[in-house]
Design a protein around this motif. Structure first.
Motif, PDB file in Angstrom:
ATOM      1  N   UNK A  19     -29.714 -74.451  21.829  1.00 37.06           N
ATOM      2  CA  UNK A  19     -28.889 -75.585  21.455  1.00 37.06           C
ATOM      3  C   UNK A  19     -27.464 -75.240  21.092  1.00 37.06           C
ATOM      4  N   UNK A  20     -27.114 -73.948  21.094  1.00 35.99           N
ATOM      5  CA  UNK A  20     -25.775 -73.528  20.734  1.00 35.99           C
ATOM      6  C   UNK A  20     -24.821 -73.550  21.913  1.00 35.99           C
ATOM      7  N   UNK A  21     -23.562 -73.196  21.669  1.00 33.59           N
ATOM      8  CA  UNK A  21     -22.551 -73.249  22.735  1.00 33.59           C
ATOM      9  C   UNK A  21     -22.827 -72.329  23.919  1.00 33.59           C
ATOM     10  N   UNK A  71     -26.308 -72.492  27.997  1.00 32.71           N
ATOM     11  CA  UNK A  71     -25.800 -73.299  29.119  1.00 32.71           C
ATOM     12  C   UNK A  71     -26.447 -72.931  30.451  1.00 32.71           C
ATOM     13  N   UNK A  72     -27.435 -72.050  30.427  1.00 31.20           N
ATOM     14  CA  UNK A  72     -28.067 -71.650  31.683  1.00 31.20           C
ATOM     15  C   UNK A  72     -29.036 -72.734  32.140  1.00 31.20           C
ATOM     16  N   UNK A 101     -25.373 -66.084  37.883  1.00 29.48           N
ATOM     17  CA  UNK A 101     -24.429 -65.001  37.638  1.00 29.48           C
ATOM     18  C   UNK A 101     -23.068 -65.543  37.227  1.00 29.48           C
ATOM     19  N   UNK A 102     -22.591 -66.581  37.869  1.00 29.22           N
ATOM     20  CA  UNK A 102     -21.288 -67.121  37.509  1.00 29.22           C
ATOM     21  C   UNK A 102     -21.303 -67.684  36.092  1.00 29.22           C
ATOM     22  N   UNK A 103     -22.395 -68.313  35.706  1.00 28.04           N
ATOM     23  CA  UNK A 103     -22.512 -68.801  34.323  1.00 28.04           C
ATOM     24  C   UNK A 103     -22.416 -67.644  33.338  1.00 28.04           C
ATOM     25  N   UNK A 104     -23.096 -66.553  33.651  1.00 25.59           N
ATOM     26  CA  UNK A 104     -23.046 -65.374  32.786  1.00 25.59           C
ATOM     27  C   UNK A 104     -21.633 -64.818  32.695  1.00 25.59           C
ATOM     28  N   UNK A 105     -20.955 -64.704  33.839  1.00 27.63           N
ATOM     29  CA  UNK A 105     -19.592 -64.163  33.839  1.00 27.63           C
ATOM     30  C   UNK A 105     -18.626 -65.085  33.100  1.00 27.63           C
ATOM     31  N   UNK A 106     -18.847 -66.388  33.186  1.00 29.13           N
ATOM     32  CA  UNK A 106     -17.987 -67.322  32.449  1.00 29.13           C
ATOM     33  C   UNK A 106     -18.136 -67.123  30.942  1.00 29.13           C
TER      34      UNK A 106
END
Length: 405
Positions: free
Chosen positions: A222-224, A227-228, A235-240
């Motif tokens: 539930x934190x910021x 977002x996955x 991978x792009x989510x992780x890099x962001x």
């Protein structure tokens, strides 16, 4: 010769099967997937195995990848406060290297080893009803399947399970192309802590496509950082997230790419300790091992280590028991002795790391940034979590230790 059934082909189940066979037992192993299905499938976890656990594999010639996997020389701990700024860091060398091998190649190899060694391997999922029928055919049944319907056969132990919901969301990517850490070019585990939001672990590993790194996020639900999503570019989510929260690390990610087309994993589970015996409806009993009885959050990197130590502990208990029946008293004693020797320390430490660090633990990490001896002892705790209980986990003991420096 005694007949033993093992259900589940993960670290604990495979290691126990192979070592029992080497000790002269007739072993049947139930595996839900074939070696090819495991090797070509999705990862199911992360792993970094430290020397004491690796020694339990080496004793039976199971260390196929020590000479080819990157040798993990220690830990690099970094604290972001607030996110985007590096507030504290220290390096913590290990006495002997750790290793991480993608379990897709490790377990597929071990399954092949088991067949070649004479273990009867049956590739079939096991339901609770089928387990009931199977237990009648063997002197001992050990369940090592940490997922699926069989888990519900083992009762949750409320005294040892403080959490009733997941404490972290987990997101994993196996990648190539990460630039080395310029401050410590040798392979090592990186621990990037973002207080109140989560953690990123970077683990050198070996996959079927060669040496790689694991980008492993643990985020507060539930934190910021939570977002996955299944439909997103993992991978792009992780890099962001790395760019926004760990800019000093993002500089090394310019050429990062997935190690293969099934190199990601995400999910969450509730850390749980279960009672060790499944009492089946027809009167049969099965003994649990590994994640089915001790499922800790992976924040301390102890899952595969604990499973390996459990396999070794159960092996010795079985051999020492001789021809006597594997009754409920023996099952309980076997698990409880393992709990006292290994499981308790790992569970207490891991559950503590899921909460904000208390002042005395923060003082230890601060001391580690200035004193190599403190850093080295912190690293040793990953090899032997029992040592952490004698200084890291107790405020008075921590104070006495820091005063003694």
């Amino acid at each position: 010769m005694r007949d033993i059934l093992i259900v589940g082909a993960g670290q604990a189940g495979l290691q126990l099967s192979l070592s029992l066979k080497a000790a002269g037992y007739r072993v049947t192993l139930m595996a839900a997937k074939t070696p090819g299905e495991i090797r070509d499938g999705w990862p199911t976890s992360t792993q970094a195995m430290f020397d004491p656990a690796l020694e339990t594999e080496r004793a039976y010639g199971l260390n196929h990848y020590d000479l080819v996997a990157p040798p993990i020389r220690g830990l690099h701990v970094m604290l972001a406060a607030p996110p985007g700024n590096l507030a504290l860091q220290f390096t913590a060398p290990l006495g002997k290297p750790a290793f991480s091998t993608d379990q897709r190649i490790k377990f597929s190899r071990w399954l092949t080893d088991a067949e070649q060694a004479g273990v009867e391997v049956i590739y079939q999922p096991v339901s609770p009803a089928y387990l009931e029928a199977l237990t009648k055919q063997y002197d001992l049944t050990v369940v090592a399947a940490g997922r699926g319907d069989l888990v519900e056969l083992f009762e949750r132990d409320p005294e040892r399970s403080p959490y009733e919901q997941p404490q972290r969301g987990l997101a994993v990517a196996y990648v190539h192309g990460l630039a080395p850490d310029p401050s410590w070019p040798e392979p090592h585990v990186e621990f990037h802590a973002i207080p109140g939001l989560g953690e990123l672990f970077v683990i050198p590993t070996l996959t079927r496509t060669g040496p790689a790194d694991i980008l492993f996020w643990e985020v507060l639900p539930g934190g910021p950082l939570d977002v996955f999503g299944e439909d997103e570019d993992h991978l792009q989510t992780s890099l962001n997230l790395i760019k926004e929260n760990l800019p000093w690390f993002h500089e090394r990610c310019a050429d990062v790419r997935l190690a293969d087309d099934k190199a990601t994993l995400q999910g969450r589970f509730t850390p749980t300790v279960r009672k060790p015996i499944a009492h089946l409806t027809g009167g049969g009993k099965a003994l649990g091992i590994g994640d089915i009885v001790i499922a800790n959050d992976p924040i301390t990197g102890q899952g595969a280590n604990t499973a390996a130590k459990a396999a070794h502990h159960y092996l010795r208990a079985i051999v020492e028991h001789g021809d006597k029946p594997f009754d409920e008293e023996w099952m309980t004693a076997t698990f409880e002795s393992f709990w006292q020797a290994h499981g308790r320390a790992v569970t207490l430490w891991t559950n503590g790391m899921l909460q904000p660090l208390p002042p005395h633990a923060q003082q230890i990490l601060g001391a580690a940034s200035a004193n190599p001896a403190v850093a080295a002892r912190f690293a040793h705790g990953f090899e032997d979590p029992n040592d952490l209980l004698s200084w890291f986990a107790d405020p008075a003991a921590a104070d006495a230790y820091l005063r003694s420096l």
